[in-house]
Write an enzyme that holds these catalytic residues in place. Structure first.
Site, PDB file in Angstrom:
ATOM      1  N   ILE A  55       0.709  -1.807   0.121  1.00  0.00           N
ATOM      2  CA  ILE A  55       0.012  -0.360  -0.118  1.00  0.00           C
ATOM      3  C   ILE A  55       0.962   1.465  -0.411  1.00  0.00           C
ATOM      4  CG2 ILE A  55      -2.048  -1.552   1.070  1.00  0.00           C
ATOM      5  CD1 ILE A  55      -0.868  -0.159   3.540  1.00  0.00           C
ATOM      6  N   ASP A  56       0.214   2.317  -0.390  1.00  0.00           N
ATOM      7  CA  ASP A  56       1.638   3.783  -0.714  1.00  0.00           C
ATOM      8  C   ASP A  56       1.896   4.357   0.555  1.00  0.00           C
ATOM      9  OD1 ASP A  56       0.372   2.861  -3.643  1.00  0.00           O
ATOM     10  OD2 ASP A  56      -0.827   4.346  -3.566  1.00  0.00           O
ATOM     11  N   ARG A  57       3.071   4.919   0.597  1.00  0.00           N
ATOM     12  CA  ARG A  57       3.793   5.071   2.047  1.00  0.00           C
ATOM     13  C   ARG A  57       2.537   6.482   2.378  1.00  0.00           C
ATOM     14  NH1 ARG A  57       9.288   8.584   1.516  1.00  0.00           N
ATOM     15  NH2 ARG A  57       9.565   9.070   3.874  1.00  0.00           N
ATOM     16  N   ARG A 159      -6.060   6.301  -6.710  1.00  0.00           N
ATOM     17  CA  ARG A 159      -6.168   7.851  -6.169  1.00  0.00           C
ATOM     18  C   ARG A 159      -6.480   7.750  -8.317  1.00  0.00           C
ATOM     19  NH1 ARG A 159      -0.216   7.324  -3.423  1.00  0.00           N
ATOM     20  NH2 ARG A 159      -0.409   9.362  -4.535  1.00  0.00           N
TER      21      ARG A 159
END
Length: 239
Positions: A55-57, A159
């Site tokens: 999962i993104d930072r 996103r």
């Protein structure tokens, strides 16, 4: 720092990853003293762990690791498929055209490569109009709390898909609306990405039991929903 452990058995462990922490070291992160979930969890539980997905930072929420390479190899390939149910919560600009819809828009691999098929499904959980202007165009501002299920696992998929429909995720500095991001910083003192890996479910490959893992929202996410008049769903609304 210790990570919040949401689930653990002899094969797998899941944590609630805070925003700002990498899953593992990448070629794109060069800062010193990086907080990396893989390393933190290894030190916390005293054994090697194997990330099953990313999962993104700036994204918070459920992050699952295998406790052996064998366990990881059985589940890791399932994450981009519907064999792993994965739901996210996010706050976006505006009202969705439909309360339930599907976005099927091809996305470039790693933002620059060939186009890949991508599919995201969403449900509007709450929406509200606040009496504050976030732009000069309208005297009020509309926001929606969505549950999103990425059927495919493309980079920044949620996103990018919501940005394609012009319902930008609040706090997204890469694909979002900077006017909205500045508005939230100036009005509410918030700069976080409002995207949270909320609920994961898969069938345990060793016990054949369904595993359901939920990660509570970060305080900043809950607080901004309250300020926007968005109602956070109860557990029974996940399905």
């Amino acid at each position: 720092m210790n990570l919040e452990i949401l689930y653990q058995d002899e094969y797998f462990v899941a944590v609630n990853k805070p925003a700002g922490i990498l899953v593992h070291r990448t070629n794109f992160a060069f800062e010193e003293n990086l907080l990396i979930a893989e390393r933190l969890l290894k030190e916390q539980i005293g054994q090697k762990v194997f990330p099953l997905h990313r999962i993104d930072r700036p994204t918070s929420g459920v992050l699952v690791f295998g406790l052996s390479s064998e366990a990881a190899s059985l589940v890791q390939p399932l994450f981009p498929t519907d064999d792993v149910k994965k739901y996210y919560l996010t706050v976006v600009r505006g009202y969705m055209t439909e309360n339930h819809g599907v976005i099927e828009h091809p996305l470039k691999k790693k933002l620059i490569g060939d186009l890949q098929e991508a599919k995201s499904e969403y449900w509007t959980l709450s929406q509200n109009e606040i009496p504050i202007a976030s732009t000069s165009r309208y005297p009020t501002s509309r926001y929606s709390l969505l549950k999103v299920y990425p059927h495919t696992g493309r980079m920044h998929q949620i996103r990018r898909h919501l940005a394609h429909d012009r319902h930008y995720v609040i706090g997204d500095s890469t694909h979002g609306d900077n006017r909205q991001n500045h508005f939230f910083k100036d009005t509410f003192g918030m700069e976080n990405l409002l995207l949270h890996a909320w609920w994961f479910e898969f069938v345990h490959p060793f016990t054949n039991e369904p595993i359901k893992i939920e990660a509570a929202l970060p305080d900043y996410f809950s607080a901004i929903c309250e300020k926007l008049g968005l109602n956070i769903p109860d557990s029974e609304m996940k399905s």
